[in-house]
Design a protein around this motif. Structure first.
Motif, short mmCIF file in Angstrom:
data_model
loop_
_atom_site.label_atom_id
_atom_site.label_comp_id
_atom_site.label_asym_id
_atom_site.label_seq_id
_atom_site.Cartn_x
_atom_site.Cartn_y
_atom_site.Cartn_z
N ASN A 26 96.45 -44.73 25.80
CA ASN A 26 97.72 -45.25 26.38
C ASN A 26 98.92 -44.99 25.51
O ASN A 26 99.71 -44.52 25.99
CB ASN A 26 97.47 -46.98 26.22
CG ASN A 26 96.84 -47.38 27.66
OD1 ASN A 26 96.70 -46.62 28.65
ND2 ASN A 26 96.60 -48.66 27.74
N LYS A 45 99.72 -41.59 26.34
CA LYS A 45 100.11 -41.31 27.74
C LYS A 45 101.55 -42.05 27.85
O LYS A 45 102.24 -41.31 28.57
CB LYS A 45 99.08 -42.24 28.50
CG LYS A 45 99.54 -42.09 30.10
CD LYS A 45 98.27 -42.49 30.61
CE LYS A 45 98.08 -43.85 31.24
NZ LYS A 45 97.22 -44.26 32.08
N TYR A 46 101.89 -42.99 27.04
CA TYR A 46 103.14 -43.59 27.16
C TYR A 46 104.12 -43.11 26.13
O TYR A 46 105.17 -43.71 25.77
CB TYR A 46 103.00 -45.11 27.33
CG TYR A 46 102.20 -45.61 28.57
CD1 TYR A 46 103.00 -45.47 29.62
CD2 TYR A 46 100.98 -45.94 28.44
CE1 TYR A 46 102.15 -45.86 30.87
CE2 TYR A 46 100.40 -46.15 29.55
CZ TYR A 46 100.97 -46.23 31.04
OH TYR A 46 100.36 -46.74 32.04
N ASP A 90 102.85 -46.40 18.37
CA ASP A 90 103.56 -45.13 18.74
C ASP A 90 105.18 -45.44 18.97
O ASP A 90 105.43 -46.71 18.76
CB ASP A 90 102.96 -45.01 20.32
CG ASP A 90 103.43 -45.99 21.39
OD1 ASP A 90 104.59 -46.11 21.55
OD2 ASP A 90 102.37 -46.70 21.89
N ARG A 119 100.95 -53.31 35.93
CA ARG A 119 101.58 -51.98 35.43
C ARG A 119 103.09 -52.46 35.22
O ARG A 119 103.66 -53.14 36.02
CB ARG A 119 101.41 -50.82 36.53
CG ARG A 119 99.82 -50.37 36.62
CD ARG A 119 99.88 -48.99 37.01
NE ARG A 119 100.19 -48.25 35.94
CZ ARG A 119 100.68 -46.94 36.06
NH1 ARG A 119 101.15 -46.49 37.07
NH2 ARG A 119 100.80 -46.20 34.71
N ARG A 157 95.97 -47.19 36.76
CA ARG A 157 95.69 -48.40 38.03
C ARG A 157 95.81 -49.67 37.20
O ARG A 157 95.73 -50.76 37.86
CB ARG A 157 94.14 -48.33 38.17
CG ARG A 157 93.91 -46.83 38.95
CD ARG A 157 92.68 -46.83 39.39
NE ARG A 157 91.72 -46.38 38.10
CZ ARG A 157 90.64 -45.99 38.09
NH1 ARG A 157 90.01 -45.93 39.13
NH2 ARG A 157 89.88 -46.03 36.88
N GLY A 158 96.33 -50.05 35.76
CA GLY A 158 96.64 -51.25 35.31
C GLY A 158 95.14 -52.00 35.04
O GLY A 158 95.34 -53.32 34.96
N LEU A 205 93.83 -51.79 29.98
CA LEU A 205 94.11 -53.01 28.82
C LEU A 205 93.28 -54.22 29.26
O LEU A 205 92.93 -55.02 28.16
CB LEU A 205 95.62 -53.20 28.68
CG LEU A 205 96.41 -52.17 28.22
CD1 LEU A 205 97.73 -52.76 28.09
CD2 LEU A 205 96.09 -52.33 26.65
P1 ADP Z 1 97.31 -48.04 33.17
O1 ADP Z 1 96.37 -47.37 33.85
O2 ADP Z 1 98.59 -48.06 33.98
O3 ADP Z 1 97.75 -47.42 31.71
P2 ADP Z 1 96.56 -50.21 31.51
O4 ADP Z 1 96.04 -51.67 31.63
O5 ADP Z 1 95.88 -49.33 30.10
O6 ADP Z 1 96.83 -49.47 32.58
O7 ADP Z 1 98.14 -50.69 30.86
C1 ADP Z 1 98.84 -51.54 31.67
C2 ADP Z 1 100.32 -51.33 31.60
O8 ADP Z 1 100.71 -51.55 30.28
C3 ADP Z 1 100.66 -49.84 31.73
O9 ADP Z 1 100.87 -49.56 33.19
C4 ADP Z 1 101.81 -49.59 30.90
O10 ADP Z 1 103.16 -49.88 31.67
C5 ADP Z 1 101.59 -50.58 29.85
N1 ADP Z 1 101.34 -49.95 28.51
C6 ADP Z 1 100.14 -49.91 28.21
N2 ADP Z 1 100.12 -49.20 26.86
C7 ADP Z 1 101.22 -48.85 26.61
C8 ADP Z 1 101.88 -48.18 25.40
N3 ADP Z 1 101.29 -47.52 24.21
N4 ADP Z 1 103.08 -48.01 25.49
C9 ADP Z 1 104.04 -48.39 26.55
N5 ADP Z 1 103.52 -49.26 27.73
C10 ADP Z 1 102.11 -49.57 27.75
#
Ligand code: ADP
Length: 528
Positions: A432, A435-436, A460, A479, A491-492, A495
């Motif tokens: 994550n 990715k973010y 990060d 999400r 897909r949210g 986490l």
């Molecule tokens: P996704 O498949 O959308 O990444 P997650 O359950 O892993 O689903 O994360 C839920 C949401 O939390 C993400 O859609 C994103 O908006 C936010 N998120 C998770 N990790 C980060 C991060 N390191 N930085 C910013 N936003 C994050």
């Protein structure tokens, strides 16, 4: 005090006044100082106009006819009315604008004196001095006498000295009033909040709103107000709700650090979403935690119902999906290469594959939640951290990101855990972060042991998460919707999986983030 030189008596009076000004209860002190001063000058009537703060109007704090003590203070409205008029037209207004003291030898011959029809005095001479603080007039003192030519320059000097000394007292009284008003407003807001709210400082509950007092009362069976200024650990033993909070607030608070978790109070038979936020004052060296508890029993029941529905649906959807895939393969066999039907079949297969992936994920989470956890005895935590970093490094390299590590596990702690799931959770958090975080960004993985706990976190400098979303990001299918996340696929569910895995290991997940600056996700699990 009628001569031109200070007599011993005058000096004693000044000393007495400066001593009085250091006393508490500033309003009363000021009143007594001025009365003493007026008596020693021989004034028959005295009034003090004061500016409570910069925002509100002037007020006449007190007016006293010293010659006939029966005349006491005016009502609030009367004072305000009088203050406005003398400041507009009278001597006090002149002194206020000129910022200097003045004497009126004969009120009948001086333009600065205005006789009001309903005036309370028949003054023939007047002495008026300002209280100046930082170039600002905070108050105006007026002394009156019924004889003309009563006041002289010496009276003016002595009164000005006292006014100078008393200015700080006036200022303090103003600040105190302002602080009291702000405190009352804050208390009104806190008490009106329907969710229980506590402020904890050094493990002690220093502030409780009404809802929190009621909650403490219900958990302990005692009067909730008794718990103000008591350690939270005192209640912790009886209920998991407070035990978890107490554990968190044992650590050093840091501003912006937030923990959010759901917990069931067995005593109350209710579920709560608890948010604990650390705060510290940058200058005052004052720090603590704010705890907000939202009752979510109904929401949690609905969530359980949703999970159950998803579980049933996932099971029931698997067979028809397998059937669709099977029939598609058969039709494909009988379809000529060049037929457009092949494209339709491809589209159907891709969609069913996506649905299958989703179902598998849901069943995976549901299995972690509800099946006995398969534990690998004596697993090496450091091994897992290193494997997770190894597996995610190529993705970071692809995005030209710097993947830093800060690992303090020299003693190679071993414990019982499900290594596959814990590694999956670690990879999810690192994944994550990558990715973010935009290309060229920085991701830092930390791991350490603290007492009986193993801690893992990923920081990060990516897009961050707006504060209002933080308590929800661990929910399934949640999400953060924002233009910076629009292009990022997901897909949210990741986490939610991390949370499920960590909670099955009796640990806890946490997040702190600043939108546009970056995020830190982490978890801790107990050593067994
Ligand atoms: P996704 O498949 O959308 O990444 P997650 O359950 O892993 O689903 O994360 C839920 C949401 O939390 C993400 O859609 C994103 O908006 C936010 N998120 C998770 N990790 C980060 C991060 N390191 N930085 C910013 N936003 C994050």
């Amino acid at each position: 005090m009628v001569n031109d030189r200070p007599s011993l008596q005058d000096l004693e009076l000044l000393a007495q006044i400066s001593q009085m000004l250091t006393l508490r209860d500033q309003d009363r002190v000021l009143e007594r100082v001025i009365e003493l001063m007026a008596n020693s000058v021989g004034a028959q009537h005295v009034s003090l106009l004061i500016h409570p703060d910069h925002m509100t109007e002037w007020q006449q704090v007190f007016v006293r006819n010293l010659a006939s003590p029966r005349e006491r203070e005016l009502g609030q409205a009367g004072r305000l009315h009088f203050a406005r008029r003398v400041l507009d037209q009278g001597l006090a207004g002149w002194v206020f604008r000129q910022r200097q003291g003045a004497i009126i030898l004969d009120t009948k011959e001086d333009d600065r004196w205005v006789e009001f029809a309903d005036g309370t005095s028949q003054a023939r001479s007047a002495l008026c001095v300002p209280f100046v603080f930082n170039d600002e007039v905070l108050a105006v003192l007026t002394l009156l006498h019924n004889e003309p030519y009563y006041f002289n320059e010496y009276h003016l000097r002595m009164t000005s000295i006292v006014a100078n000394q008393a200015t700080v007292t006036v200022r303090n009284a103003q600040l105190f009033t302002k602080m009291r008003q702000q405190q009352q407003q804050l208390e009104a807001v806190l008490h009106a909040a329907p969710d229980p709210l506590l402020v904890i400082n050094d493990g002690v509950m220093v502030l409780l709103n009404h809802a929190a007092t009621q909650l403490l009362g219900s958990v302990t069976g005692e009067n909730g107000t008794l718990f103000l200024h008591q350690p939270i650990a005192q209640i912790a033993g009886d209920d998991l709700l407070f035990a978890r909070i107490s554990e968190i607030v044992r650590g050093e608070p840091q501003s912006g650090q937030t923990w959010s978790f759901e917990v069931r109070s067995e005593v109350l038979r209710r579920d709560y979403l608890v948010t604990v936020t650390g705060w510290e004052h940058p200058v005052d060296d004052n720090a603590g935690y704010v705890v907000i508890m939202r009752e979510i029993t109904q929401m949690r029941d609905l969530n359980r119902f949703k999970d159950e529905m998803l579980r049933i649906a996932s099971h029931d959807l698997r067979s028809p999906l397998a059937l669709i895939v099977g029939y598609c393969s058969l039709i494909e066999l009988d379809t000529p290469e060049e037929s457009p039907v092949r494209d339709y079949l491809d589209a159907i297969m891709r969609s069913t594959e996506r649905m299958n992936g989703l179902l598998e994920y849901l069943l995976h989470v549901e299995q972690i939640k509800n099946s006995p956890l398969e534990l690998h005895e004596d697993a090496d935590f450091l091994d897992l951290v290193e494997a997770a970093i190894r597996n995610t490094t190529p993705t970071a390299v692809n995005k030209a990101q710097i993947l830093e590590t800060d690992i303090a596990l020299d003693d190679r702690p071993h414990t019982a855990m499900n290594t596959v799931l814990i590694r999956e959770a670690m990879e999810n958090l690192i994944g994550n972060a990558i990715k973010y975080t935009p290309e060229g960004g920085r991701v830092r993985v930390s791991a350490f042991q603290q007492g009986d706990y193993l801690a893992f976190s990923v920081e990060d400098n990516g897009i961050g998460i707006p504060k209002e979303h933080l308590p929800l990001v661990f929910e399934s299918f949640y999400r953060v919707k924002h233009e910076s996340t629009d292009q990022i696929e997901g897909r949210g569910l990741g986490l939610n999986l991390v949370k499920t895995v960590i909670e099955r290991h009796n640990g806890e997940v946490w997040v702190e983030s600043e939108f546009g600056v970056g995020s830190r996700f982490g978890f801790w699990i107990p050593l067994i």
